[in-house]
Design a protein around this motif. Structure first.
Motif, PDB file in Angstrom:
ATOM      1  N   ARG A   1       0.844  -1.195   0.000  1.00 32.14           N
ATOM      2  CA  ARG A   1       0.000   0.000   0.000  1.00 32.14           C
ATOM      3  C   ARG A   1       0.883   1.251   0.000  1.00 32.14           C
ATOM      4  NH1 ARG A   1      -5.997  -0.130   0.598  1.00 32.14           N
ATOM      5  NH2 ARG A   1      -5.681   1.979   1.395  1.00 32.14           N
ATOM      6  N   THR A   2       0.479   2.231  -0.776  1.00 31.15           N
ATOM      7  CA  THR A   2       1.233   3.488  -0.829  1.00 31.15           C
ATOM      8  C   THR A   2       0.801   4.467   0.262  1.00 31.15           C
ATOM      9  OG1 THR A   2      -0.351   4.376  -2.435  1.00 31.15           O
ATOM     10  CG2 THR A   2       1.630   3.283  -3.298  1.00 31.15           C
ATOM     11  N   ASP A   3      -0.302   4.143   0.945  1.00 35.37           N
ATOM     12  CA  ASP A   3      -0.791   5.010   2.024  1.00 35.37           C
ATOM     13  C   ASP A   3      -0.644   4.312   3.371  1.00 35.37           C
ATOM     14  OD1 ASP A   3      -2.672   3.077   1.461  1.00 35.37           O
ATOM     15  OD2 ASP A   3      -4.399   4.388   1.726  1.00 35.37           O
ATOM     16  N   LEU A   4       0.542   3.776   3.620  1.00 31.86           N
ATOM     17  CA  LEU A   4       0.795   3.071   4.872  1.00 31.86           C
ATOM     18  C   LEU A   4       0.525   3.931   6.097  1.00 31.86           C
ATOM     19  CD1 LEU A   4       4.024   0.934   4.353  1.00 31.86           C
ATOM     20  CD2 LEU A   4       1.851   0.134   5.260  1.00 31.86           C
ATOM     21  N   ASP A   5       0.627   5.244   5.928  1.00 35.19           N
ATOM     22  CA  ASP A   5       0.422   6.129   7.077  1.00 35.19           C
ATOM     23  C   ASP A   5      -0.977   5.989   7.670  1.00 35.19           C
ATOM     24  OD1 ASP A   5      -0.125   7.306   4.465  1.00 35.19           O
ATOM     25  OD2 ASP A   5      -0.828   9.069   5.573  1.00 35.19           O
ATOM     26  N   THR A   6      -1.974   5.605   6.858  1.00 33.71           N
ATOM     27  CA  THR A   6      -3.333   5.467   7.384  1.00 33.71           C
ATOM     28  C   THR A   6      -3.437   4.331   8.400  1.00 33.71           C
ATOM     29  OG1 THR A   6      -3.983   4.017   5.548  1.00 33.71           O
ATOM     30  CG2 THR A   6      -4.355   6.373   5.274  1.00 33.71           C
ATOM     31  N   LEU A   7      -2.521   3.383   8.330  1.00 34.37           N
ATOM     32  CA  LEU A   7      -2.489   2.288   9.291  1.00 34.37           C
ATOM     33  C   LEU A   7      -1.446   2.522  10.384  1.00 34.37           C
ATOM     34  CD1 LEU A   7      -3.807  -0.541   9.754  1.00 34.37           C
ATOM     35  CD2 LEU A   7      -1.799  -1.510   8.634  1.00 34.37           C
ATOM     36  N   ILE A   8      -0.302   3.092  10.005  1.00 35.23           N
ATOM     37  CA  ILE A   8       0.804   3.257  10.946  1.00 35.23           C
ATOM     38  C   ILE A   8       0.574   4.430  11.899  1.00 35.23           C
ATOM     39  CG2 ILE A   8       3.285   3.643  11.154  1.00 35.23           C
ATOM     40  CD1 ILE A   8       2.425   0.933   9.955  1.00 35.23           C
ATOM     41  N   MET A   9       0.025   5.525  11.392  1.00 31.35           N
ATOM     42  CA  MET A   9      -0.155   6.708  12.242  1.00 31.35           C
ATOM     43  C   MET A   9      -1.042   6.449  13.466  1.00 31.35           C
ATOM     44  SD  MET A   9       1.701   9.274  11.413  1.00 31.35           S
ATOM     45  CE  MET A   9       0.898  10.789  11.942  1.00 31.35           C
ATOM     46  N   PRO A  10      -2.170   5.732  13.340  1.00 34.93           N
ATOM     47  CA  PRO A  10      -2.951   5.438  14.557  1.00 34.93           C
ATOM     48  C   PRO A  10      -2.159   4.626  15.584  1.00 34.93           C
ATOM     49  CG  PRO A  10      -4.291   5.064  12.601  1.00 34.93           C
ATOM     50  CD  PRO A  10      -2.887   5.289  12.126  1.00 34.93           C
ATOM     51  N   VAL A  11      -1.311   3.711  15.111  1.00 34.59           N
ATOM     52  CA  VAL A  11      -0.489   2.928  16.030  1.00 34.59           C
ATOM     53  C   VAL A  11       0.517   3.832  16.734  1.00 34.59           C
ATOM     54  CG1 VAL A  11       1.120   1.003  16.245  1.00 34.59           C
ATOM     55  CG2 VAL A  11      -0.768   0.851  14.616  1.00 34.59           C
ATOM     56  N   LEU A  12       1.155   4.722  15.980  1.00 30.56           N
ATOM     57  CA  LEU A  12       2.127   5.644  16.573  1.00 30.56           C
ATOM     58  C   LEU A  12       1.461   6.584  17.578  1.00 30.56           C
ATOM     59  CD1 LEU A  12       4.288   6.553  13.434  1.00 30.56           C
ATOM     60  CD2 LEU A  12       4.917   5.058  15.337  1.00 30.56           C
ATOM     61  N   GLU A  13       0.261   7.022  17.261  1.00 27.28           N
ATOM     62  CA  GLU A  13      -0.449   7.897  18.198  1.00 27.28           C
ATOM     63  C   GLU A  13      -0.791   7.156  19.485  1.00 27.28           C
ATOM     64  OE1 GLU A  13      -4.254  10.983  18.375  1.00 27.28           O
ATOM     65  OE2 GLU A  13      -3.921   9.754  16.585  1.00 27.28           O
ATOM     66  N   MET A  14      -1.164   5.874  19.360  1.00 34.70           N
ATOM     67  CA  MET A  14      -1.420   5.061  20.556  1.00 34.70           C
ATOM     68  C   MET A  14      -0.163   4.946  21.407  1.00 34.70           C
ATOM     69  SD  MET A  14      -4.564   3.560  20.796  1.00 34.70           S
ATOM     70  CE  MET A  14      -4.409   1.851  21.320  1.00 34.70           C
ATOM     71  N   LEU A  15       0.966   4.694  20.758  1.00 30.64           N
ATOM     72  CA  LEU A  15       2.224   4.560  21.499  1.00 30.64           C
ATOM     73  C   LEU A  15       2.693   5.899  22.071  1.00 30.64           C
ATOM     74  CD1 LEU A  15       4.171   2.059  19.206  1.00 30.64           C
ATOM     75  CD2 LEU A  15       3.167   1.594  21.448  1.00 30.64           C
ATOM     76  N   TYR A  16       2.351   6.987  21.403  1.00 26.79           N
ATOM     77  CA  TYR A  16       2.703   8.315  21.918  1.00 26.79           C
ATOM     78  C   TYR A  16       2.044   8.544  23.275  1.00 26.79           C
ATOM     79  CZ  TYR A  16       2.846  13.403  22.332  1.00 26.79           C
ATOM     80  OH  TYR A  16       3.040  14.679  22.800  1.00 26.79           O
ATOM     81  N   ASP A  17       0.792   8.119  23.402  1.00 27.62           N
ATOM     82  CA  ASP A  17       0.084   8.221  24.682  1.00 27.62           C
ATOM     83  C   ASP A  17       0.281   6.940  25.490  1.00 27.62           C
ATOM     84  OD1 ASP A  17      -0.976  10.792  24.366  1.00 27.62           O
ATOM     85  OD2 ASP A  17      -2.607  10.038  23.125  1.00 27.62           O
ATOM     86  N   VAL A  18       1.524   6.489  25.564  1.00 23.96           N
ATOM     87  CA  VAL A  18       1.820   5.183  26.149  1.00 23.96           C
ATOM     88  C   VAL A  18       1.387   5.096  27.607  1.00 23.96           C
ATOM     89  CG1 VAL A  18       4.178   5.835  26.787  1.00 23.96           C
ATOM     90  CG2 VAL A  18       3.628   3.429  26.369  1.00 23.96           C
ATOM     91  N   GLN A  19       1.408   6.209  28.311  1.00 22.37           N
ATOM     92  CA  GLN A  19       1.035   6.191  29.721  1.00 22.37           C
ATOM     93  C   GLN A  19      -0.449   5.883  29.913  1.00 22.37           C
ATOM     94  OE1 GLN A  19       2.137   8.805  28.088  1.00 22.37           O
ATOM     95  NE2 GLN A  19       0.581  10.406  28.198  1.00 22.37           N
ATOM     96  N   LYS A  20      -1.251   6.056  28.864  1.00 19.76           N
ATOM     97  CA  LYS A  20      -2.681   5.771  28.948  1.00 19.76           C
ATOM     98  C   LYS A  20      -3.010   4.351  28.483  1.00 19.76           C
ATOM     99  CE  LYS A  20      -3.887  10.596  27.941  1.00 19.76           C
ATOM    100  NZ  LYS A  20      -4.613  11.499  27.003  1.00 19.76           N
TER     101      LYS A  20
END
Length: 711
Positions: free
Chosen positions: A384-403
């Motif tokens: 897929r050329t739009d991998l960000d649509t899948l990866i960005m939600p995962v990164l955002e989840m990890l960004y709020d790792v304390q939650k």
């Protein structure tokens, strides 16, 4: 509701007929499978109220009398027949009423028997078909395998019938019934539990399982809300505990309320699901896919001790096999014929549905199941050329790792680890440039690549783990992902490069702290070794080895970038030059010196070039970077030692069900769609989970089925 209810008068009210029939169902008088009693019971108008006390009273009577009457397995047989009848006559109101009542009665009584008769539950499913009943029903004479008959009927119906506003509630009720059937896992030990319906499900043929799995996935993808025609309301009298269900006059026959303790919460509640069929279909899919049945293997050789082995779920679980072998609906038909017939799913719609849903544990588990178990879907994701649509939600989840719960963090990292095993993925994420990252609060990140953002978030996760969780597996997984990415890093930006060097600094300081503490312990041991009762701790050397390993992995990550991608990463070189004093204390370390020789080789190369450019003017960041970029073009890697690329792969542990089964059932219980008896659950401490009241299902760290293997 008594077991010997008298026949109601001809002028009796409808509820008296209802009480008589329900009393006869749970009572001691035996009704044959072919008796007209069952027709009368299942044609009751499905609009009545049951209190919790009344359900318990009826369940207790049924449990007491069922061994003689066999009414419960007979009810399950009539459930199958009502499903067959509604399939043959989809427009029949009487057929619809029968299947709704049969489903509801089966679920209420089955739930009670599972919760309260776990040790003798199997005895309640025994049914012997007499000559007379066999002749009428066309069932085989003798003992009937009721769970197999019911599972075949339910799975076939769900897999073959369409979901629309008229059948939505029936599909939802059948999915909930199946969840109750599988819930024996909640109340019995995993190693010695008796799960008749789960085992019957696992025994189903692929032609039944395939369409069923497809329908569950399509329900998840469609995420159809409760139909407006249902006009559903749920109220509960706080004093009497009576559940009242209402539907509008416009509701169709399949919209008749299905009175159980489902959706008791009002639509305004935070825990009210607007998409119950999608949510419960996904949970049911996960329960079935991750059911792993163990078997005891007795060797033929008497000299060898018996052992217990885990039958590989991928080989012996048809639901997992169906999910793993599913193909895209756009898959070439010639390839389909060559690969064999399988489940066909619209991968594009599934991909689009997964990204926004990754805030939910169940969606994370589905994504894991697909990328780990289905090579076709993994390949689809990677191209897929739009991998960000899948990866960005995962990164955002990890960004709020304390939650996040530990389970969520682990599964998200495992997904990244699986993806990072592919060189195409590692290359493409650095070509995808993001205009900005709105949820990253520490600083603005305009024009950052997806790969650079991944590096930043992974290192941030390591820092959080060092200060809060201090978990070995989390560290290992984060560093493993970075190691897989390292040879393919391209134009890593300044912030990510600084974070990478700061990661070494952070681990080096932890390492030094442990070394100093270890020295102090040795001094104390020398002084107190003769004191009676004194025992030296073995934890310190272990911790020292762990941080030594982590530091070496970080050095290998830096080495891989310098060896294979230095000209493409001038910001990494700049960050190393800027903090080169960090590496000096480790130059002679026996575990690090070879790796550090390469790093100092690079540093010396660029230091010499900078010395050649020495001027009286002050050095600026731009000027140093300009020199690095100019000389990186002429870098040929002279004197660099080539080490074997550090590459990590993910493997499930031997018994992954020990992690997944409790995790998934925690999600089912937390959904609150069914009024589970929390005090009876033995699979996990359910009462404490619900009393937390924060929407998270797991506040305790579990053993994670992660094996991160260097290749």
């Amino acid at each position: 509701m008594g077991g010997t209810a008298s026949t109601p008068r001809p002028d009796a009210r409808p509820e008296e007929h209802r009480d008589y029939l329900l009393g006869a169902m749970v009572g001691g008088r035996i009704y044959d499978l072919s008796s007209s009693f069952w027709e009368k019971l299942l044609l009751l108008p499905p609009a009545f109220e049951w209190s919790v006390e009344r359900v318990n009273e009826a369940g207790a009577l049924l449990a007491q009398n069922n061994i003689q009457t066999r009414h419960f397995p007979k009810l399950l047989v009539h459930l199958v027949w009502s499903i067959q009848e509604v399939t043959a006559s989809p427009g029949s109101k009487s057929s619809a009423v029968k299947v709704i009542n049969a489903t509801y009665f089966s679920r209420v009584f089955l739930k009670y028997l599972i919760e309260n008769s776990s040790s003798s539950f199997s005895s309640h499913l025994v049914l012997h078909i007499s000559d007379h009943d066999a002749a009428i029903s066309k069932l085989p004479e003798g003992d009937l395998n009721v769970p197999s008959l019911v599972l075949h009927g339910l799975l076939t119906f769900i897999g073959a019938s369409d979901i629309n506003p008229y059948t939505y509630m029936l599909h939802l009720e059948l999915v909930n019934l199946l969840l109750v059937m599988m819930s024996t896992q909640l109340y019995s030990p995993m190693s010695a539990g008796f799960h008749p319906f789960l085992d019957a499900a696992i025994a189903q043929e692929s032609y039944v399982v395939g369409p069923f799995i497809r329908k569950l996935l399509l329900s998840f993808i469609a995420r159809t809300p409760l139909p407006s025609e249902a006009a559903y309301y749920g109220t509960q009298d706080k004093e009497t505990g009576v559940i009242r269900k209402m539907s509008s006059a416009a509701a169709t026959v399949f919209m008749l309320p299905y009175y159980t303790y489902t959706y008791l919460l009002s639509p305004g509640s935070d825990r009210f699901s607007k998409f119950p069929l999608a949510d419960n279909s996904l949970l049911l899919l996960l329960v079935l896919v991750h059911y792993g049945k163990r078997t005891h293997v007795t060797p033929l050789d008497n000299d060898v001790e018996p052992c217990t082995e885990n039958l590989a779920v991928g080989l012996h679980n048809p639901f997992r096999r169906a999910l793993s072998s599913s193909r895209d609906t756009d898959f070439d038909i010639a390839d389909i014929e060559q690969a064999g017939q399988g489940v066909r799913i619209p991968f594009a719609a599934l991909f689009d549905r997964l990204g926004p849903g990754l805030t939910e544990d169940a969606t994370i588990l589905l994504l894991y199941s697909l990328v780990h178990g289905n090579p076709a879907f993994l390949e689809y994701v990677l191209v897929r050329t739009d991998l960000d649509t899948l990866i960005m939600p995962v990164l955002e989840m990890l960004y709020d790792v304390q939650k996040r719960t530990p389970n969520q963090i682990y599964m998200l990292l495992v997904i990244f680890l699986i993806l990072s095993q592919d060189s195409t993925f590692n290359a493409s994420i650095h070509k995808l440039i993001l205009p900005g990252v709105s949820w990253y609060k520490e600083r603005l990140l305009p024009g950052i690549s997806l790969g650079s953002l991944m590096v930043v978030i992974l290192i941030r996760t390591v820092k959080f783990n060092l200060s809060k969780l201090r978990d070995l597996f989390l560290h290992t997984n984060c560093l493993a992902i970075l190691a897989n990415m390292a040879p393919h890093m391209h134009q890593l930006n300044a912030y990510a490069s600084q974070r990478l060097v700061s990661l070494f600094d952070m681990l080096a300081r932890k390492y030094k702290k442990v070394v100093d503490a270890n020295i102090n312990v040795k001094v104390a041991v020398a002084k107190l070794g003769q004191v009676e009762g004194f025992e030296a701790s073995e934890d310190m050397p272990t911790e020292l080895h762990i941080y030594t390993d982590f530091l070496r992995i970080v050095l290998e990550i830096i080495n891989a970038i310098l060896t294979y991608a230095l000209p493409r990463n001038p910001e990494v070189v700049y960050a190393l030059l800027h903090r080169q004093e960090l590496f000096q204390p480790f130059k002679e370390h026996p575990r690090f010196y070879e790796l550090l020789e390469n790093i100092f080789n690079v540093l010396d190369f660029f230091n010499v070039r900078m010395d050649d450019q020495q001027s009286n003017a002050e050095w600026s960041v731009e000027k140093v970077l300009q020199i690095v970029i100019a000389n990186a073009r002429s870098w040929r890697g002279e004197g660099m030692k080539i080490f074997t690329q550090l590459r990590f792969t993910y493997e499930e542990e031997l018994h992954p069900e020990e992690f997944f089964v409790p995790y998934i059932w925690q999600l089912v219980v937390d959904q609150r769609n069914i009024d589970w008896n929390l005090d009876m659950i033995s699979l996990f401490p359910a009462r404490s989970q619900v009393e937390l009241g924060d929407g998270h299902v797991d506040k305790q760290q579990q053993d994670i089925p992660v094996s991160t293997n260097p290749v």
